[in-house]
Scaffold this motif. Structure first.
Motif, short mmCIF file in Angstrom:
data_model
loop_
_atom_site.label_atom_id
_atom_site.label_comp_id
_atom_site.label_asym_id
_atom_site.label_seq_id
_atom_site.Cartn_x
_atom_site.Cartn_y
_atom_site.Cartn_z
N VAL A 101 1.12 -1.06 0.28
CA VAL A 101 0.04 0.54 0.02
C VAL A 101 1.01 1.38 -0.08
O VAL A 101 0.26 2.47 0.11
N TRP A 102 1.99 1.31 -0.01
CA TRP A 102 2.97 2.45 0.16
C TRP A 102 3.42 2.68 -1.92
O TRP A 102 4.37 3.93 -0.72
N THR A 103 3.54 2.16 -2.43
CA THR A 103 3.77 1.85 -3.52
C THR A 103 3.68 4.00 -4.29
O THR A 103 3.89 3.80 -4.48
N ALA A 104 2.32 3.65 -4.10
CA ALA A 104 2.17 5.19 -4.79
C ALA A 104 2.57 6.31 -4.31
O ALA A 104 2.91 7.18 -4.56
N GLU A 105 2.49 5.99 -2.46
CA GLU A 105 2.46 7.24 -1.65
C GLU A 105 4.56 7.73 -2.16
O GLU A 105 5.30 8.62 -2.25
N PHE A 106 5.30 6.26 -2.25
CA PHE A 106 6.34 6.70 -2.21
C PHE A 106 7.05 7.37 -3.36
O PHE A 106 8.13 7.58 -3.90
N ALA A 107 6.13 6.39 -4.32
CA ALA A 107 6.57 6.47 -6.30
C ALA A 107 5.88 7.94 -6.96
O ALA A 107 6.68 9.06 -7.25
N ALA A 108 4.80 8.84 -6.31
CA ALA A 108 4.42 9.52 -6.26
C ALA A 108 5.42 11.01 -5.39
O ALA A 108 5.48 12.20 -5.78
#
Length: 422
Positions: A101-108
């Protein structure tokens, strides 16, 4: 705090071993194609299998050794420590083991770098897990382990009652209310304490009812839809009727596992890791455990997709080595060891039909189907705040401090203030 001191000590050790400093930038050419020693940062490796995997890598790559950095076991602490490092643009971490669930936050946020999809055997993985590593149609991580919630039950007791495991909410409710008391048991244990585990349990109920927490590309809250309200009402009714006991409102994964493993509950929702522990010597229910897909309103439900992905820090000075370490860790042979040594669900599809592995882990066919029908939690850079709001509000409803309809209206208002468009 003790965990901060421990993290700092580990981090300093990693700096000495790797010879890294601060201040690398994502556009550093030496970083994107650089080779050399790397670090793998992860939450606590409870089974100890990762160290053996890195030893195997180091034996083959003496000039590009990998050092393991273990952060605290609590996911919130892991995330906070990683973010602190990345916000400082430190090159201390090369490969990050991220909750899906952290992928979007870390990528953005620009903290992890896009990866060349062709370098990884994505077509060999279970299809849903690949989506957890994507953000805005780009690959930002590589699936490493996966997960899906399962229904554990006392197969000895259901056999005595000549009952099949429940496949619908009505069957679960009926058995938890009537069968469990006949054997001096409580009904159903989930993860209902106000933390991420409750967000997962709520999301599974919502998905199983055909709803969503956030909907559309603009991430609009949908928590007051008929499907979402039906899911919340089901959980609240469980508490009102007693088949979800009040004590379960304090349970996390380990609390519910220990309660089930001690022989006090007929049913439990948990991740696959609980199976080996509940079947271990000394367990009160060893040999009496069955595993089935989570039930839904009219048939099997939809689990939440869990697991972790491996990503490359944008500030790593040795990104080529980092990518190659990810290739090594996600190879077929290593994924087999993830299951055998770490008791963690692998991402390679063919391992779920391997006869030897199925004999060792008889829940694999059920888990495979649960993963294939699982749904990701809300994909948003603001997931952490979304989860906090969901867990707090749903817990208030289940603790009977607020009606489901009032809780849904409150949650919609809070989520509208939190989420931003992707």
């Amino acid at each position: 705090m003790r965990w901060i001191r421990a993290v700092c000590a580990v981090a300093v050790g990693a700096l000495l071993l790797s010879g890294c400093g601060l201040g690398a930038t994502p556009t550093d050419t030496a970083g994107t194609e650089g080779v050399g020693p790397v670090t793998l940062v992860t939450g606590q490796d409870l089974t100890g299998y990762l160290r053996g995997r890195l030893q195997a890598w180091n034996a083959e790559h003496p000039g590009e050794k990998a050092t393991l950095i273990q952060l605290p076991s609590a996911a919130d602490d892991v995330r906070a420590q990683m973010i602190s490092n990345l916000q400082a643009k430190s090159d201390r971490y090369d490969v990050l083991n991220l909750d899906v669930v952290w992928t979007a936050e870390f990528a953005a946020s620009g903290w992890i770098t896009p990866l060349p999809a062709g370098q990884f055997p994505l077509d060999k993985f279970l299809k849903p897990v690949v989506g957890t590593a994507m953000y805005q149609d780009k690959l930002y991580a590589v699936p490493y382990v996966t997960n899906a919630g399962l229904l554990y039950y006392r197969k000895d007791i259901l056999a005595r009652e000549h009952l099949a495991p429940p496949r619908t909410w009505a069957e679960l409710r009926s058995m938890a209310k009537t069968v469990a008391p006949r054997y001096g048991l409580k009904g159903y244990a989930g993860q209902f304490s106000p933390y991420e585990g409750l967000t997962v349990n709520y999301a599974e109920a919502v998905q199983s009812a055909g709803g969503q927490i956030l909907t559309g590309r603009r991430s609009r809250p949908a928590v007051d839809s008929p499907a979402d309200l039906k899911a919340l009402q089901f959980l609240v009714d469980g508490v009102k009727e007693g088949w979800i006991p009040q004590e379960a409102l304090t349970f996390d994964e380990e609390g519910s596992r220990k309660a089930f493993q001690s022989g006090r509950y007929l049913f439990m929702r948990n991740w696959p890791y609980a199976y080996d522990l509940a079947e271990a010597k000394g367990s009160e229910v060893a040999g009496d455990i069955g595993v089935e897909a989570l039930p839904g309103p009219d048939g099997p439900g939809a689990a939440s997709l869990g697991g972790s992905n491996l990503a490359v820090s944008s500030y790593s000075r040795h990104q080529k080595t980092a990518r190659e370490l990810i290739q090594f860790l996600t190879s077929l042979d290593n994924e087999r060891q993830v299951l055998l040594k770490g008791s963690l669900p692998p991402v390679w599809a063919q391992l779920y039909t391997d006869p030897a592995l199925v004999r060792r882990f008889p829940y694999l066919p059920v888990l495979r189907q649960s993963i294939l029908t699982a749904q990701p939690r809300p994909v948003t850079p603001d997931y952490d705040q979304v989860s906090l709001a969901v867990a707090a509000t749903v817990h208030d409803a289940m603790a009977l401090r607020q009606s489901p309809r009032a809780a849904a209206a409150r949650l919609r208002q809070e989520l509208s203030a939190i989420v931003r468009s992707p």
